[in-house]
Design an enzyme around this catalytic site. Structure first.
Site, mmCIF file in Angstrom:
data_model
loop_
_atom_site.group_PDB
_atom_site.id
_atom_site.type_symbol
_atom_site.label_atom_id
_atom_site.label_comp_id
_atom_site.label_asym_id
_atom_site.label_seq_id
_atom_site.Cartn_x
_atom_site.Cartn_y
_atom_site.Cartn_z
ATOM 1 C CB CYS A 68 50.000 37.483 55.637
ATOM 2 S SG CYS A 68 50.304 39.244 55.782
ATOM 3 C CB CYS A 101 46.833 41.658 56.912
ATOM 4 S SG CYS A 101 47.713 41.873 55.366
ATOM 5 C CG ASP A 139 32.276 38.814 27.965
ATOM 6 O OD1 ASP A 139 32.598 39.423 28.998
ATOM 7 O OD2 ASP A 139 31.744 39.373 26.992
ATOM 8 C CG ASP A 185 32.927 40.558 33.064
ATOM 9 O OD1 ASP A 185 33.161 41.673 33.568
ATOM 10 O OD2 ASP A 185 32.515 40.415 31.906
ATOM 11 C CG ASP A 223 29.272 37.575 29.734
ATOM 12 O OD1 ASP A 223 30.063 38.291 30.369
ATOM 13 O OD2 ASP A 223 29.093 37.635 28.510
#
Lengths: 53, 744
Positions: free
Chosen positions: B57, B60, B464, B641, B645
């Site tokens: 935002c 920050c 997975d 991930d 995979d």
């Protein structure tokens, strides 16, 4: 008719000025950060803005 | 990531939305040599571009800019919130690039050097060009339309001289504008034709060129009807669609690249004299000796020279429990060294190594995906020949009926213009842009428009387990059966270790004074707290005689007392159960494939309500299962991930991965789910189905519109006014229909 002969070029000329102004602002990166610029105006800056552009 | 680990969390953000950088296990760049990324201009000013992670935002951004501008010598620190790039400029010798990264880290943000690559600067340039083309086309449309409306409303009252004058002015505005702004269409049409293909841009370019040519001819001969306004309007409207599409692709591409940049690792290389230097992982050559501290991810494939440690292999094999490795063993890059520092030697990727095998399988899968033909291209294949043949028939039909060349040509060109590749050209992109934008706001990145189309057809989801359905981290199950003192002792010991089991205990407070803490790989921790020997680890290590060992248990022994069992489990994500229930409600079949042990896979499947599951599946087996499903006529979506995979994801009809996935999984994925949540997935399905409905509606409308308009054009009933109204009207309807999706 004679009025049109100079009115139309004037109208086009004004339009072209707008177009070039847009190109100029694009070249200077004014459209690079829409989200940041939108929120930047909401800062309350107490310190002077760091110079550099 | 949005969880707060009290041991590792950085200070909070004013808006409360700051994320913890993904690379917290491998803190980036503090000692990394950033000099290759620092640009020096004349008069001693140096500049550095960084990608920032964790900034959401304006708050920050303000925090970063203010924090950096207080450093001595800083000339400029400006952050771009749209791209999350930080540009810094400084002079003098008081600070260097690493100081900047350290300051950012102190403020709680991750940073990685921003490396502009070819593809990105090309897409940046393309976007800028499209915007300029829209500006020129917009200028032309407005002015030509001004003149056209004057002509239409002055019909009958306007003198022929003024009429012709206006036509000439329109010509002088329209032709240069089209020559400049129409280039994207002309180039694309030309390249399609030179490959003996057609796409949507061929009829578009044809319509524009013919309309202009005809209009010039008419202007020169002083005839009443010209079509400059229709031609420029066509260019303007289609460019807007193209720009939005390109902007969306750039945004998702940027987000994906940012994720990749934050995974860039540094490596600690041991130089010949025995000292160490920190280099980027890309700079490591086979044969280099590296030091891998505890808690760090391995930057490259390597062989252990010295040291024995437990390694978290889940990214490569999917197993949730770490394994112990010693001198002589090989390790894959991306795995995490947990307990003891290791000295390793980087090894060359041989052609039959694990990672290159995976890469080969992924590439094979990618090729089959590129054969998917998008709806827009399917429509073009039907539309283009049809329209062109109707136009040709009109032309010859009129000639045969005795009309002169000009009249016949007028009718034929009117057919081409009125069939409005406008609506058809906007029908699909408009919907996809809106859909992808809606998904982006919910943290789901869709890589491409055809991913959305494939998602709509998906009939089953294959998950997975480790790292996808689960967090890939352990949690303590039986905290309630321990006294606060026992828990405190365990937590105190655990603070000294990065082992997943120890990390699970970081959430508990333990601040006793410890001495002589040591960690033995494969066994556990031991230390002296308040004069008592405390041990945390395996059954053997703590000396328990208890044979009733639960799966995933560790033991805590305090002094001579009987060891206590601590149960740990890799818990599913908070919204995993809910997500699977929602997916089932949406009519999708669910399956679980895991590289982990069968008993653990079975337990997870049961907890999450998944009927079909398999454990101890190798990467190749996963891929084979996906191939089999596809050949049986299914349309599977694979969610994974890890590196293991990736081949399955490439072989699937569609694929998704969490943002924290391994590099190769993320680049193989069509959809990236940001944050810790899986809930983006049912939402993505819903959006894809809605988008499909809108696209069908839009295409149906375009067909209907053509059915009405073509007869009008064939019989010469179309004039420029009608053409302009038809074009803008149909485009507006198609776009408004697409926007119906934006309101949820």
């Amino acid at each position: 008719m004679s009025a049109l002969l100079w009115l139309i070029p004037v109208a086009l000329g004004l339009g072209l000025i707008g177009l070039f102004a847009f190109f100029w602002s694009m070249r200077h990166g004014q459209f690079d950060d829409p989200d940041g610029d939108a929120s930047r105006i909401l800062y309350s800056e107490d310190k002077p803005i760091v110079d550099g552009d | 990531m949005g969880r707060v680990d009290p041991i590792l969390a950085p200070p909070g953000c004013p808006s409360g939305k700051q994320e913890i950088p993904t690379s917290q296990l491998d803190p980036y760049g503090h000692q990394l040599d950033l000099s290759p990324y620092v640009a020096a201009t004349l008069d001693g000013i140096r500049s550095l571009d960084l990608v920032i992670q964790g900034a959401h935002c304006a708050g920050c951004v303000a925090k970063i800019e203010r924090g950096l501008s207080s450093l001595p010598g800083i000339e400029k620190a400006r952050m771009n919130l749209s791209t999350l790039r930080l540009h810094t400029r400084w002079s003098g010798t008081e600070i260097d690039a690493n100081d900047i990264v350290k300051t950012l880290s102190r403020l709680g943000f991750g940073a990685a050097p921003y490396i502009i690559d070819e593809a990105q600067s090309r897409s940046d340039a393309e976007l800028k060009f499209l915007l300029r083309a829209i500006a020129v086309a917009g200028f032309a449309v407005m002015n030509v339309m001004l003149l056209s409306i004057a002509v239409w409303s002055g019909h009958g009252e306007m003198s022929a001289r003024t009429h012709t004058f206006f036509h000439w002015v329109s010509a002088f505005i329209a032709i240069p504008a089209i020559a400049y702004s129409g280039r994207p269409f002309f180039k694309s049409a030309w390249s399609a034709l030179s490959h003996r293909n057609t796409n949507m841009d061929v009829p578009i370019s044809l319509a524009i060129v013919l309309a202009c040519t005809l209009s010039v001819y008419e202007t020169v001969n002083g005839n009443p009807d010209i079509y400059f306004d229709a031609a420029v309007m066509l260019v303007f409207l289609l460019l807007i669609g193209r720009y939005l599409d390109a902007r969306l692709r750039m945004r998702t591409g940027e987000a994906a690249r940012r994720l990749a940049a934050m995974q860039v690792t540094s490596a600690t290389r041991i130089i010949a004299t025995g000292g160490i230097e920190t280099v980027s992982a890309a700079a490591v050559r086979p044969g280099d000796r590296l030091l891998i501290p505890a808690g760090q991810r391995l930057p490259v494939d390597c062989k252990i020279e010295d040291g024995t440690s437990e390694v978290d292999m889940h990214i490569a094999t999917g197993e949730s429990r770490p394994q112990t490795f010693g001198p002589g063993d090989s390790l894959y890059s991306g795995t995490i060294n947990l307990t003891t520092p290791l000295t390793v030697q980087a090894i060359a990727l041989s052609s039959n190594s694990f990672l290159s095998e995976i890469t080969r399988l992924v590439e094979a899968g990618e090729q089959s995906k590129s054969r998917f033909v998008k709806i827009a291209d399917q429509a073009a294949r039907v539309y283009v020949p049809f329209v062109h043949s109707v136009a040709a028939l009109t032309f010859f039909g009129w000639l045969l009926a005795g009309a002169d060349l000009r009249a016949a040509a007028l009718c034929a060109i009117a057919v081409l213009i009125i069939t409005c590749p406008c609506a058809l050209g906007l029908a699909v992109p408009a919907v996809q842009v809106v859909a992808a934008g809606r998904l982006y706001k919910r943290g789901v990145l869709i890589r491409s428009g055809d991913a959305l189309e494939r998602l709509a057809k998906t009939s089953e989801v294959i998950f997975d387990k480790t790292g996808t359905l689960t967090m890939g981290e352990f949690q303590l199950l039986n905290a309630a059966s321990l006294t606060p003192e026992q828990l405190g002792y365990a937590a105190t010991l655990a603070k000294h270790s990065n082992h997943p089991i120890s990390r699970a205990l970081h959430a508990y407070a333990g601040s006793y004074k410890t001495e002589d803490v040591s960690e033995i790989p494969g066994k556990g921790l031991s230390g002296v707290i308040d004069g008592v020997l405390v041990k945390l680890g395996s059954a053997d290590w703590t000396g328990t005689q208890n044979k009733d060992v639960k799966l995933g248990a560790s033991w805590l022994s305090i002094g001579k007392a009987l060891p206590i069992q601590l149960e740990f489990e890799d818990q599913p994500r908070a919204d995993a159960l809910e997500t699977i229930a929602k997916l089932k409600a949406q009519g999708l079949k669910i399956q679980l494939l895991s590289g982990d042990q069968k008993s653990i896979a079975e337990k997870s499947a049961r907890e999450l309500g998944i009927a079909q599951w398999r454990g101890e599946v190798s990467p190749k087996q996963k891929m084979d299962i996906l191939h089999q499903r596809r050949s049986e006529g299914g349309y599977p979506l694979m969610v994974g991930d890890g590196i293991n995979d990736a081949p399955a994801m490439a072989a699937a009809y569609c694929s998704a991965s969490p943002a924290t996935a391994a590099d190769v999984a993320r680049s193989a994925a069509d959809i990236i789910l940001q944050g810790d949540k899986l809930s983006g997935l049912p939402f993505a399905f819903d959006t894809a189905k809605r988008a499909h409905r809108r696209v069908t509606e839009n295409l149906a409308f375009a067909v209907l519109y053509n059915i009405v308009a073509i007869p009008l054009a064939i019989f010469g009933l179309v004039n420029p006014l009608i053409a302009a109204l038809a074009m803008s009207g149909s485009s507006l309807i198609v776009t408004l229909n697409a926007l119906r999706m934006a309101r949820s």
